[in-house]
Design a protein around this motif. Structure first.
Motif: not given
Length: 104
Positions: A23-25, A3-8
């Motif tokens: 919907x995924x980025x 993980x590097x930023x947002x939880x996702x």
């Protein structure tokens, strides 16, 4: 994956196959290119086009390419450019010679 930023958000390996769902980025970051040849030898017409296209600022053209430009739209001052390039070339190191063909 780390993980590097947002939880996702996750950092991925350099080579992979994956499926993205609606919907995924996916953000793909690459380092900038190193360019081709000595910046102080870049063709003035090419720098002028970059200036007109907004790819480089007047300040950036002077700093990176040794090109003096003024006005809107920017016009290159050839005499001032020659003087600036001579001054900058005395402070910059020479690029190494590159063989673009494989040895026979």
């Amino acid at each position: 994956m780390t993980a590097v930023g947002l939880p996702t958000e996750a950092r991925l390996h350099g080579k992979l196959t994956m499926t993205l769902r609606r919907g995924q980025i996916f953000r793909h970051e690459l380092p900038g290119a190193g360019g081709w040849g000595a910046a102080l030898e870049r063709d003035l017409a090419a720098v002028a086009k970059d200036l007109r296209d907004g790819l480089v600022t007047i300040e950036g053209a002077a700093r990176d390419y040794g090109v003096v430009a003024r006005g809107d739209p920017p016009e290159i001052d050839a005499a001032a450019t020659e003087t600036l390039r001579a001054r900058l070339s005395s402070t910059r190191g020479r690029l190494p010679d590159v063989a673009w063909e494989a040895p026979a």
